[in-house]
Design an enzyme around this catalytic site. Sequence first.
Site, PDB file in Angstrom:
ATOM      1  N   LYS A   9     -15.385  -0.849   7.420  1.00  0.00           N
ATOM      2  CA  LYS A   9     -14.217  -0.265   8.083  1.00  0.00           C
ATOM      3  C   LYS A   9     -13.288  -1.407   8.471  1.00  0.00           C
ATOM      4  CE  LYS A   9     -12.829   2.148  12.291  1.00  0.00           C
ATOM      5  NZ  LYS A   9     -13.323   2.743  13.540  1.00  0.00           N
ATOM      6  N   SER A  25      -2.568   2.701  -5.844  1.00  0.00           N
ATOM      7  CA  SER A  25      -3.622   1.893  -5.234  1.00  0.00           C
ATOM      8  C   SER A  25      -3.173   1.399  -3.873  1.00  0.00           C
ATOM      9  CB  SER A  25      -3.975   0.681  -6.095  1.00  0.00           C
ATOM     10  OG  SER A  25      -2.857  -0.192  -6.153  1.00  0.00           O
ATOM     11  N   THR A  57      -8.032   6.125  -2.542  1.00  0.00           N
ATOM     12  CA  THR A  57      -7.398   5.319  -3.575  1.00  0.00           C
ATOM     13  C   THR A  57      -8.354   4.175  -3.925  1.00  0.00           C
ATOM     14  OG1 THR A  57      -5.328   4.214  -4.223  1.00  0.00           O
ATOM     15  CG2 THR A  57      -6.082   3.851  -1.953  1.00  0.00           C
ATOM     16  N   TYR A  58      -7.838   3.117  -4.529  1.00  0.00           N
ATOM     17  CA  TYR A  58      -8.666   1.959  -4.863  1.00  0.00           C
ATOM     18  C   TYR A  58      -7.917   0.693  -4.481  1.00  0.00           C
ATOM     19  CZ  TYR A  58      -5.649   1.762  -8.964  1.00  0.00           C
ATOM     20  OH  TYR A  58      -4.562   1.702  -9.791  1.00  0.00           O
ATOM     21  N   GLY A  71       2.246   3.659  -5.570  1.00  0.00           N
ATOM     22  CA  GLY A  71       2.225   4.946  -6.250  1.00  0.00           C
ATOM     23  C   GLY A  71       2.402   6.099  -5.279  1.00  0.00           C
ATOM     24  N   ALA A  72       1.753   7.215  -5.567  1.00  0.00           N
ATOM     25  CA  ALA A  72       1.890   8.417  -4.737  1.00  0.00           C
ATOM     26  C   ALA A  72       1.502   8.155  -3.281  1.00  0.00           C
ATOM     27  CB  ALA A  72       1.044   9.549  -5.315  1.00  0.00           C
ATOM     28  N   ALA A  73       0.577   7.234  -3.056  1.00  0.00           N
ATOM     29  CA  ALA A  73       0.162   6.903  -1.684  1.00  0.00           C
ATOM     30  C   ALA A  73       1.328   6.385  -0.847  1.00  0.00           C
ATOM     31  CB  ALA A  73      -0.962   5.876  -1.713  1.00  0.00           C
TER      32      ALA A  73
END
Length: 118
Positions: A9, A25, A57-58, A71-73
């Site tokens: 975390k 990502s 995501t990664y 991106g979409a994030a």
Amino acid sequence: MYRKLLKAKIHQAVITDKNLYYEGSLTLDREIMEKAGLLPFEAVWIYNLNNGARFETYLLEGEKGEVILNGAAARLGETGDRIIIVAYAWVADNELPYFKTRLLYLNEKNEVSQIKNL
């Protein structure tokens, strides 16, 4: 039996930038990744403390202090938002006595201020 446990975390990272027109990502300071025991392209969950968004995501390695939504994030957070980044692991019962969760606490500059291994 396997149990899904919190592996790492990263608490209160600050989003430093967003890049909507990227494949997708989270770009993260490579030193933070290393200290958390996370690898490039490893799956992570992001919890946005400012707006409540939660998504998977990664990771991609970034430069010092970078926390960039790609991106979409990029639509799920704003520069300056605080996020929690978590990774989970499937752990076999016989490995439980040896399993440790790593917690990293960041300051407002995305510098590691504390590490706990539980």
